[in-house]
Design an enzyme around this catalytic site. Sequence first.
Site, PDB file in Angstrom:
ATOM      1  N   CYS A  30      58.471  41.813  52.673  1.00 35.83           N
ATOM      2  CA  CYS A  30      57.901  42.859  53.512  1.00 35.83           C
ATOM      3  C   CYS A  30      57.330  43.941  52.606  1.00 35.83           C
ATOM      4  CB  CYS A  30      59.008  43.444  54.395  1.00 35.83           C
ATOM      5  SG  CYS A  30      58.434  44.748  55.494  1.00 35.83           S
ATOM      6  N   LEU A  31      56.122  44.420  52.925  1.00 40.80           N
ATOM      7  CA  LEU A  31      55.506  45.457  52.088  1.00 40.80           C
ATOM      8  C   LEU A  31      56.329  46.743  52.096  1.00 40.80           C
ATOM      9  CD1 LEU A  31      51.716  44.952  52.913  1.00 40.80           C
ATOM     10  CD2 LEU A  31      52.985  44.176  50.908  1.00 40.80           C
ATOM     11  N   HIS A  86      57.550  38.496  62.595  1.00 37.37           N
ATOM     12  CA  HIS A  86      57.957  39.535  61.636  1.00 37.37           C
ATOM     13  C   HIS A  86      57.257  40.858  61.969  1.00 37.37           C
ATOM     14  CE1 HIS A  86      58.687  40.864  57.262  1.00 37.37           C
ATOM     15  NE2 HIS A  86      57.889  41.791  57.751  1.00 37.37           N
ATOM     16  N   GLN A  88      53.987  50.753  59.421  1.00 38.34           N
ATOM     17  CA  GLN A  88      54.199  50.702  57.966  1.00 38.34           C
ATOM     18  C   GLN A  88      53.288  51.655  57.208  1.00 38.34           C
ATOM     19  OE1 GLN A  88      54.144  46.145  57.986  1.00 38.34           O
ATOM     20  NE2 GLN A  88      55.477  46.600  56.265  1.00 38.34           N
TER      21      GLN A  88
HETATM   22 ZN    ZN Z   1      57.296  43.729  57.167  1.00 41.68          ZN
END
Ligand code: ZN
Length: 174
Positions: free
Chosen positions: A94-95, A136, A51
């Site tokens: 979710c970021l 997740h 991410q």
């Molecule tokens: Zn996420």
Amino acid sequence: MTIKPLIILPDPVLRQLSQQVETVDADIRRLADDMLETMYDAPGIGLAAIQIGVPRQMLVIDVSKEGEDKQPLVFINPKILTTSDELSVYEEGCLSIPDYYAEVERPATITVEYIDLEGKKLTAKADGLLATCLQHEIDHLNGVLFIDHISKLKREMVIRKFTKAAKTRGAKAI
Ligand code: ZN
């Protein structure tokens, strides 16, 4: 420690497979620090290295409640060993998919094997929010997003919305 920019849907980087960490060295410890800093700043309760654009099998989590002391957890090369038949449902976000939330059903209890920042191999049993959060984040290491667990119709709607937003961001940048 540095706050890193987050990779946002529909960036194809999010679909990349993350590679195993071979050695837990100073670079890996720095990456863990940056990931925690980025997660706390967002704020979020979990973050996978991909991410922030780093395709390594690493994730950070803190599911402590507001007002409690911080409980930063770092998982390197995490692998799910067992999952319970019992399921639980949490509203997930979710970021990398800001401001979108949906209910996802996952095994309620799991055991995971991972390496810690000292390079030690450990096994942990998780339930509740931590179990959901771990699943997740481990999904991220396999290029899987929580929207892959919701209906196709809803998923396509979200992807369309974020694709449009990304185009608008691009246009503004020019
Ligand atoms: Zn996420």
